[in-house]
Design an enzyme around this catalytic site. Structure first.
Site, short mmCIF file in Angstrom:
data_model
loop_
_atom_site.label_atom_id
_atom_site.label_comp_id
_atom_site.label_asym_id
_atom_site.label_seq_id
_atom_site.Cartn_x
_atom_site.Cartn_y
_atom_site.Cartn_z
N TRP A 195 -37.05 -10.44 -22.54
CA TRP A 195 -36.57 -9.80 -21.33
C TRP A 195 -37.77 -9.52 -20.40
O TRP A 195 -38.80 -9.04 -20.85
CB TRP A 195 -35.85 -8.48 -21.66
CG TRP A 195 -35.37 -7.80 -20.42
CD1 TRP A 195 -34.27 -8.11 -19.68
CD2 TRP A 195 -36.01 -6.70 -19.75
NE1 TRP A 195 -34.18 -7.29 -18.58
CE2 TRP A 195 -35.23 -6.41 -18.60
CE3 TRP A 195 -37.15 -5.95 -19.99
CZ2 TRP A 195 -35.55 -5.39 -17.70
CZ3 TRP A 195 -37.49 -4.93 -19.10
CH2 TRP A 195 -36.68 -4.66 -17.97
N ASP A 363 -23.25 -3.86 -11.42
CA ASP A 363 -22.64 -3.17 -12.55
C ASP A 363 -22.26 -1.72 -12.19
O ASP A 363 -22.95 -1.07 -11.42
CB ASP A 363 -23.71 -3.16 -13.67
CG ASP A 363 -23.14 -2.83 -15.01
OD1 ASP A 363 -21.95 -2.51 -15.10
OD2 ASP A 363 -23.92 -2.91 -15.99
N ARG A 442 -27.71 -3.78 -26.47
CA ARG A 442 -27.39 -3.03 -25.25
C ARG A 442 -26.03 -2.32 -25.39
O ARG A 442 -25.19 -2.38 -24.50
CB ARG A 442 -27.38 -3.94 -24.02
CG ARG A 442 -27.72 -3.20 -22.73
CD ARG A 442 -27.36 -3.98 -21.49
NE ARG A 442 -27.88 -3.32 -20.29
CZ ARG A 442 -27.36 -3.45 -19.09
NH1 ARG A 442 -26.30 -4.21 -18.89
NH2 ARG A 442 -27.89 -2.84 -18.06
N LYS A 476 -21.42 -12.61 -9.59
CA LYS A 476 -22.61 -12.63 -10.47
C LYS A 476 -22.08 -12.46 -11.89
O LYS A 476 -21.49 -11.43 -12.22
CB LYS A 476 -23.55 -11.48 -10.09
CG LYS A 476 -24.76 -11.31 -11.00
CD LYS A 476 -25.66 -10.17 -10.49
CE LYS A 476 -26.84 -9.91 -11.39
NZ LYS A 476 -27.68 -8.78 -10.91
N ASP A 478 -22.79 -12.03 -15.68
CA ASP A 478 -23.88 -11.56 -16.53
C ASP A 478 -23.51 -11.74 -18.01
O ASP A 478 -22.33 -11.90 -18.34
CB ASP A 478 -24.13 -10.08 -16.21
CG ASP A 478 -25.56 -9.64 -16.50
OD1 ASP A 478 -26.28 -10.38 -17.18
OD2 ASP A 478 -25.93 -8.53 -16.05
N CYS A 525 -26.30 -15.31 -14.76
CA CYS A 525 -27.30 -14.29 -15.10
C CYS A 525 -27.11 -13.94 -16.57
O CYS A 525 -26.00 -13.99 -17.08
CB CYS A 525 -27.05 -13.07 -14.21
SG CYS A 525 -28.02 -11.63 -14.64
N ASP A 547 -35.14 -10.40 -14.75
CA ASP A 547 -35.06 -9.06 -14.15
C ASP A 547 -36.44 -8.63 -13.65
O ASP A 547 -36.56 -7.65 -12.92
CB ASP A 547 -34.56 -8.04 -15.18
CG ASP A 547 -33.04 -8.05 -15.28
OD1 ASP A 547 -32.39 -8.76 -14.50
OD2 ASP A 547 -32.50 -7.36 -16.17
C1 DGJ Z 1 -28.76 -7.41 -16.29
C2 DGJ Z 1 -29.02 -8.19 -15.03
O1 DGJ Z 1 -30.07 -9.09 -15.24
C3 DGJ Z 1 -29.34 -7.23 -13.90
O2 DGJ Z 1 -29.63 -7.96 -12.73
C4 DGJ Z 1 -28.16 -6.31 -13.69
O3 DGJ Z 1 -27.06 -7.01 -13.21
C5 DGJ Z 1 -27.82 -5.60 -14.99
N1 DGJ Z 1 -27.66 -6.50 -16.07
C6 DGJ Z 1 -26.57 -4.78 -14.84
O4 DGJ Z 1 -26.19 -4.19 -16.00
#
Ligand code: DGJ
Length: 734
Positions: A195, A363, A442, A476, A478, A525, A547
């Site tokens: 990450w 989010d 998470r 988006k 995720d 993402c 990120d």
């Molecule tokens: C992980 C993503 O990479 C971020 O940009 C963001 O959207 C968060 N999740 C939201 O929980």
């Protein structure tokens, strides 16, 4: 049932201007060239009809001479199997196999001999070669498929496995491709990460034995390693010189790539789905189609190979790769989960004030019994949170439209928090072991996409957002968790199908989504860049690299992604990470699909003016950045400053980005940067852009130089501690 593979053949036949069998046959030896504009992969049968790979590299001028290649090699290989085009196991082969099976009768041996091959010309550029191999002892066959993109020098290779035995066959290994490369040494450039530190490169010489790059994470599969790699042959390739193969799996779940320097000193490359914990049971008449392994090759260095791949991706792979993109303001970093309708309405106004196209709500907008006010609750309950958004998403979309901006939204539809209605209502939809404690990543678990009902549910999340809000203009998508405790209530006795069927289930959902909403921009993402591969990108317009938006870090991260993925697909956001001035942050984000994730109201007048000016410049140049040819000029790894440029197809316009990456005393560009890709005959005006209001450029106002000069001598952008990023625009003048 017509499988995807068969459908492909059928549609190819419909489109085909010709369907023919070709190849050179001499005394039962059949030679099959797989050619693209500059390259050739040569397959050839031996006297026993085993299919071998005898050549990979630049095309020969006289194609008749392909038949002469093999006899020039005197490397000893007693087993005679090292260069099999698809190495079976359990019979005479003792090398690492591409395929391993347990036949219906329990026997574990496999032999594959050439039966026939067919070339289907799909259009002027694209052809599909299918070679059928069969086991003489069992009713078992493998079709090797090579889809070539002639002009782009790109090949997608996959396998289709089928049998008609009396019962189920277990596939224990099932590679997409098995290549055999010859060279005087091989150097592997690979990528590891985590990450906020994605795409960290390492390059090393391959030694004897097997080097493996793989993932077993299930989802978010690239978190620790990407399947994208480069192999230099004879010596490490540079940007403009040397022989280099680029490879990557088009697969978002577990992958495995083996690089074996064999006893004959050649490189055996086997790439495919990771077979770890994934034995697959195949009934008679069923087809097992592997995902594609993608490769391109250049004998002109890494830059040329990467432009081939980028051009191919824009034309053939990513959604709307030759179309436009939106600029946007995202609210993740500016609000995290802490927002309400008033705050968002303010942000919509700020989107307008900043001058970007779209507001992207991240989010935190959903969940009622389990409100999504942090990352430990709400995932799975995709209803608007009534406290935060009493009038729903619909009123925000309306408000955005009234403000003259578009509206987009974040979802993470594959996941569930135990603190959610969904988890309690459908515990059987969740991947987890029935008799072991749950383990979270998470605070969440992964939904079981092998289950068609779960696929319907996940598709429904996207679909109902669009049905309720037809003006919704961006998604988006995720994916933040890996798969722990892999177990599916749906798969029952076929637990070892989980990782593979998850990947297929995911693509089913994405394909349905794209069939209904073909062009809506969507960002791929995964907690940063945990899922960046062309298997998923065929359904997305762009990806989120990391990120980590600290701009200095992003210079490196974006640089490395750029070898494999075109700038138009790279979502680059200006945020408050790092201490660099707004100019540096915007300049870095401009080398891709530009966005912002900042508190606009906290920008000073000078900063906001700068952003407006930069957005105007971006508007002028975006077509070159998105669709032009990219040249990496000075690497951040070896220089005080990184430089790269984009040139349009008529070579009349270019933009050069330069970033200081070293803070030590007296760092900067001491020598001119030699540009690339220009027309030596043309004259270009070189102008510095993205300057703060009133600032004067030290490169002068009226610099006109020929392409010849700019490519032989170069131009010095004068990057130094007072000018940490410099953007130059080049326009052809008479
Ligand atoms: C992980 C993503 O990479 C971020 O940009 C963001 O959207 C968060 N999740 C939201 O929980």
């Amino acid at each position: 049932m017509i499988t995807a593979y068969k459908k492909h053949i059928v549609s190819a036949l419909v489109l085909a201007s010709s369907l023919f069998i070709t190849g050179v046959a001499s005394a039962q030896i059949i030679t099959i060239p797989v050619e693209t504009q500059h390259n050739a992969l040569i397959l050839q049968t031996d006297a026993d009809k085993n299919l071998k790979m005898v050549y990979f590299g630049t095309r020969l001028s006289n194609t008749d001479e392909y038949t002469q290649i093999q006899k020039m090699y005197k490397q000893s290989d007693d087993s005679g199997v090292l260069n099999d085009a698809y190495t079976p196991s359990g019979s005479t082969n003792l090398a690492e196999p591409a395929i391993t099976v347990i036949h219906a009768d329990g026997n574990t041996s496999l032999n594959l001999v050439y039966v026939n091959h067919v070339i289907t010309k799909i259009d002027d550029d694209v052809s599909l070669l299918t070679i059928t191999l069969k086991d003489p002892a069992y009713d078992f066959e493998v079709n090797l498929c090579y889809k070539t993109f002639f002009k782009e020098d790109v090949t997608e290779q996959w396998s289709v496995i089928e049998h008609h035995e009396k019962g189920t066959v277990t596939l224990s290994k099932f590679a997409s491709a098995n290549l055999y490369l010859k060279g005087d040494g091989f150097w592997l450039k690979q990528y590891h990460g985590n990450w906020a530190s994605e795409m960290q490169p390492e390059e090393s010489k391959l030694m004897h034995g097997i080097k493996t790059i793989d993932t077993k994470l299930g989802t978010r599969a690239d978190l620790y390693a990407s399947s994208a790699f480069m192999i230099s042959m004879d010596k490490p390739a540079t940007e403009d010189e040397g022989k280099v193969l680029y490879g990557a799996m088009e697969w978002s779940a577990n992958f495995k790539e083996d690089f074996e320097i064999d006893p004959a000193n050649n490189l055996r490359l086997i790439a495919g789905i990771n077979n770890a914990a994934s034995a697959y049971h195949l009934k008679p008449g069923e087809e097992f189609t592997t995902p594609a392994f993608l490769y391109t090759y250049s004998d002109h260095g890494k830059g040329d190979a990467s432009r081939k791949l980028q051009g191919w991706a824009r034309k053939y792979k990513i959604v709307d790769g030759e179309g436009p993109r939106v600029t946007l303001l995202n609210n993740w970093e500016s609000t995290y989960f802490d927002f309400n309708e008033d705050k968002l309405k303010e942000l919509l106004k700020n989107t307008k004030k900043l001058g970007v196209d779209l507001f992207l709500l991240d989010d935190g907008w959903f969940g009622n019994k389990y409100p999504r006010n942090s990352d430990n609750a709400g995932l799975g309950d995709w209803q608007e949170n009534r406290k935060k958004l009493p009038n729903g998403i619909g009123s925000l979309v309306k408000e955005a439209t009234a403000d003259g901006v578009k509206f987009g939204i974040w979802i993470e539809p594959e996941m569930v928090n135990p603190a959610s209605d969904l988890y309690h209502k459908h515990p059987d939809w969740v991947i987890k072991q029935p008799n072991r404690p749950e383990k979270y990543f998470r605070n969440q678990l992964v939904l079981d996409l092998t289950n068609p009902k779960v696929q319907d549910y996940v598709f429904g999340i996207v679909d109902s957002l669009f049905i309720k809000n037809p003006a919704l203009a961006y998604i988006k998508w995720d994916c933040n968790a890996v798969i722990y405790n892999a177990y599916s209530s749906y798969l029952k006795k076929d637990q070892s199908h989980l990782y593979i069927d998850y990947g297929r289930g995911l693509y089913n959902v994405m394909a349905r989504m794209r069939a209904k909403y073909p062009k809506v921009p969507m960002m791929l993402c995964s907690g940063g860049g945990g899922r960046v591969d062309y298997g998923a990108l065929q359904y997305f317009t762009e990806y989120w690299p990391s990120d980590n938006t600290e701009p200095l870090e992003r210079v490196y991260i974006q640089w490395e992604y750029s070898y494999f993925f075109p700038a138009i697909a790279s979502s680059n956001h200006v945020t408050n990470w790092g201490k660099e001035p707004i100019k540096y942050r915007v300049d870095v984000a401009m080398m891709g699909r530009l966005g912002f994730d900042i508190v606009v109201s906290k920008l000073s007048g000078q900063e906001l003016d700068f952003c407006h000016q930069a957005l105007k410049n971006y508007d002028n140049l975006k077509d070159i950045i998105w669709h032009g040819d990219q040249y990496r000029l000075h690497s951040p790894w070896d220089n005080d400053a990184a430089s790269l440029m984009y040139v349009n197809s008529s070579r009349s316009q270019a933009v050069v980005f330069n970033y200081l990456v070293n803070n030590r005393y007296n760092s900067g560009t001491k020598v001119p940067i030699r540009l690339k890709g220009l027309d030596p005959q043309k004259k270009y005006q070189v102008k510095e852009i993205n300057l703060y209001a009133g600032a004067k450029s030290s490169i002068g106002d009226n610099l006109v130089l020929t392409g010849d000069f700019l490519m032989k001598v170069g131009v010095n952008p004068d990057v130094n501690e007072g000018r940490t990023s410099v953007v130059l625009q080049l326009d052809e003048v008479e």
